[in-house]
Structures are given as structure tokens and as C-alpha cells.
Design an enzyme around this catalytic site. Structure first.
Site, PDB file in Angstrom:
ATOM      1  N   TYR A   1     -27.674  -7.388  -6.952  1.00  0.00           N
ATOM      2  CA  TYR A   1     -27.334  -6.165  -6.238  1.00  0.00           C
ATOM      3  C   TYR A   1     -28.417  -5.103  -6.448  1.00  0.00           C
ATOM      4  CZ  TYR A   1     -22.624  -8.080  -5.548  1.00  0.00           C
ATOM      5  OH  TYR A   1     -21.544  -8.854  -5.180  1.00  0.00           O
TER       6      TYR A   1
ATOM      7  N   GLU B   1     -16.345  -4.071  13.767  1.00  0.00           N
ATOM      8  CA  GLU B   1     -16.699  -4.665  15.057  1.00  0.00           C
ATOM      9  C   GLU B   1     -15.646  -4.325  16.093  1.00  0.00           C
ATOM     10  OE1 GLU B   1     -17.309  -8.858  14.605  1.00  0.00           O
ATOM     11  OE2 GLU B   1     -18.820  -8.622  13.017  1.00  0.00           O
TER      12      GLU B   1
END
Length: 290
Positions: A49, A211
Site C-alpha cells: 500500500y 458505476e
């Protein structure tokens, strides 16, 4: 360490660093305290990360936070080798040699300013991984007190079983949400229940708010109806949907927004009515259940 000692919702740190929010040390400290104040005590990391930087940034913040090690649980992962300034890699690949696994765990411990990891996961499966070598690394890390529990991430049932034949597997962190529910149908969650493996789910909200597709339109329309019924925001209802599965799935919530963190645990207090639970699945599929 008992598997039940992780908080019911886990704070995901992937976006805390340079990959997204770029939180300062003081902002990370504040976010940690907000999590603890709202009974979220487990923090999910991976060595990669922030291109191998976020663990160290979190570690500095943790050291300065005044929190005791016993107040939190730290999860990390290893195995993915990225191209980054701190690594001489020329291509993305996976590395599960014994020495590398041990070195990775020790590096995470050092960066996080702690003495041990509560959970250590293999991040993604490699075609070249050797179960015996992985087991040797895991047993050495456990016997030295550097990790409490071991698991995998994004592993199939057969890949998990390959490792489980050699050493105990306590967790598998997978993608699971109302929009990504294959593991509910392909036997993965059944397998985990059979073998006492606790699932964690990354990206637990799926793509509902990311989305604009027929699938997400159907889900958002339904969530608009369910929100007043349960007096809960749509994201909380999606987490409650996951928590209701009998496999005992632990969602990894990636938000660093204090207001959202403060609301997350409400999901643990909601039991969806049976038909509402199935309605969410139905609207995601776009047709009635099989």
C-alpha cells in the site's frame, strides 16, 4: 489469538496514504481514534500500500497516538512484488520463498512500530508457491511470536486447501459484496465455513456508488425504498447484507471519512428481513434467484 477478537468491521488503510487521501500523521492519529471510539479496532494493511510507504506512515502515527498495542489489531499481507523506488523489481510478480515471507513480516512489524501482527496474509496466490516452504515460514513466525494468526487473500478453495494441508489457515480475504457475490455460489464461503476459515471482504460496497449501470441503478432504486424502512443509509444496508451471511464475513471498510466511520457499526445492529435480503441479491442479478 482468537479469530473472534477482530472487530466486526475492519478499517482498511489502503487509501490512507499516497494512493489516495494522503493523510498526515496527525490526520492518521485522528482517524485511528475515531475508529476506536466507534468500536472499530482492527486495521487492515499490506506491504504494497502506497508503494510500500503506508505501513510506515501509519506506524509513525500509531507511535505518536498514545494508543496501547493491546487496543488494536493489525493485519498485513505480503507476496506481491511491485515496481517501486524502494524495490529493484522490473516486473510485477509474487514471491513466497520462506526467507522472503519471514522478511516481509518482520518489515511490516518494524514499519508499524509493533512487536507482532495479529493476522498475516498471503496477498494473492502464485503458481510457484510451495506449500511446505510457506508452512515453514508461518510456523517460524508463530513460534517466534511475530504473528498470531495466518491466512490468505484472494485464494480459491483448492489453493487454500493446498496451504491448509501444511499449516492452519484462519482467514481468507476475498472480494465480496452485493455486486460481487460469486463466492456465495461457487462454494468458497461454504468451504470456509466447513474448515473454520473466517472470510474478510474487501471492497464490500462493490460498485453500487462507483458505476452507473443497469445493475447499480436497480440496487440504488431498491436501497431508496429500504433506507427509510430501516432508518439506515444505503451503504450501511449493504454492509448489513454482508454481515447477515452465516460465514461470519468481516467487511474491510476503506473509508477515511470520520462521519462515515462513525456510522459503520450501525450495520451490526440491523437484521434485514428475509425478503429484503433476497431482494438485494435479486436486484443485483437482474432476475429472480435460481
Amino acid at each position: 489469538m482468537s479469530k473472534s477478537s477482530l472487530s466486526p468491521i475492519i478499517a482498511g488503510t489502503m487509501n490512507w496514504g499516497v494512493w489516495d487521501k494522503k493523510l498526515s500523521a496527525s490526520e492518521m492519529q485522528h482517524t485511528m481514534h475515531i475508529c476506536l471510539e466507534n468500536n472499530i479496532s482492527s486495521f487492515d494493511h499490506a506491504d504494497i500500500y502506497g508503494n510500500y510507504t503506508t505501513e510506515a506512515e501509519f506506524g509513525v502515527a500509531f507511535k505518536q497516538s498514545g494508543l496501547a498495542r493491546e487496543q488494536i489489531q493489525l493485519i498485513s499481507k505480503c507476496g506481491i512484488q511491485y515496481m517501486a523506488e524502494s524495490r529493484a523489481n522490473t516486473i510485477k510478480h509474487y514471491d513466497y520463498r520462506k526467507d522472503y515471507i519471514i522478511w516481509s513480516a518482520e518489515q511490516s512489524i518494524k514499519k508499524l512500530h509493533c512487536d507482532y501482527l495479529d493476522v498475516f496474509l498471503l496477498h494473492r496466490p502464485s503458481p510457484l508457491m510451495q506449500a511446505d516452504e510457506i508452512a515453514e515460514a508461518v510456523e517460524q513466525l508463530k513460534s517466534s511470536g511475530k504473528i498470531r494468526s495466518f491466512g490468505v487473500s484472494n485464494f480459491t478453495n483448492s489453493q487454500t486447501e493446498l496451504i491448509r494441508q501444511k499449516t492452519a489457515v484462519d482467514y481468507n480475504q476475498i472480494q465480496f459484496s452485493a455486486t460481487h457475490f460469486d463466492s456465495m455460489l461457487d462454494g468458497s464461503l461454504d468451504y470456509m465455513q466447513l474448515h473454520g476459515i473466517r472470510p474478510m471482504s474487501w471492497k464490500p460496497l462493490g460498485v453500487v456508488f462507483r458505476e452507473n449501470t443497469p445493475q447499480t441503478q436497480r440496487l440504488n432504486k431498491l436501497l431508496d425504498i429500504l433506507t427509510p424502512k430501516y432508518e439506515a443509509a444505503p451503504d450501511i444496508l449493504l454492509l448489513a447484507w454482508i454481515l447477515q451471511h452465516p460465514a461470519g464475513i468481516l467487511p474491510v471498510a476503506g473509508t477515511a471519512n470520520p462521519a462515515r466511520i462513525q456510522s459503520l457499526m450501525k450495520a451490526t445492529t440491523i437484521t434485514l428481513e428475509l425478503e429484503d435480503w433476497f431482494a438485494i441479491w435479486t436486484e443485483s442479478m437482474g432476475n429472480k434467484v435460481p
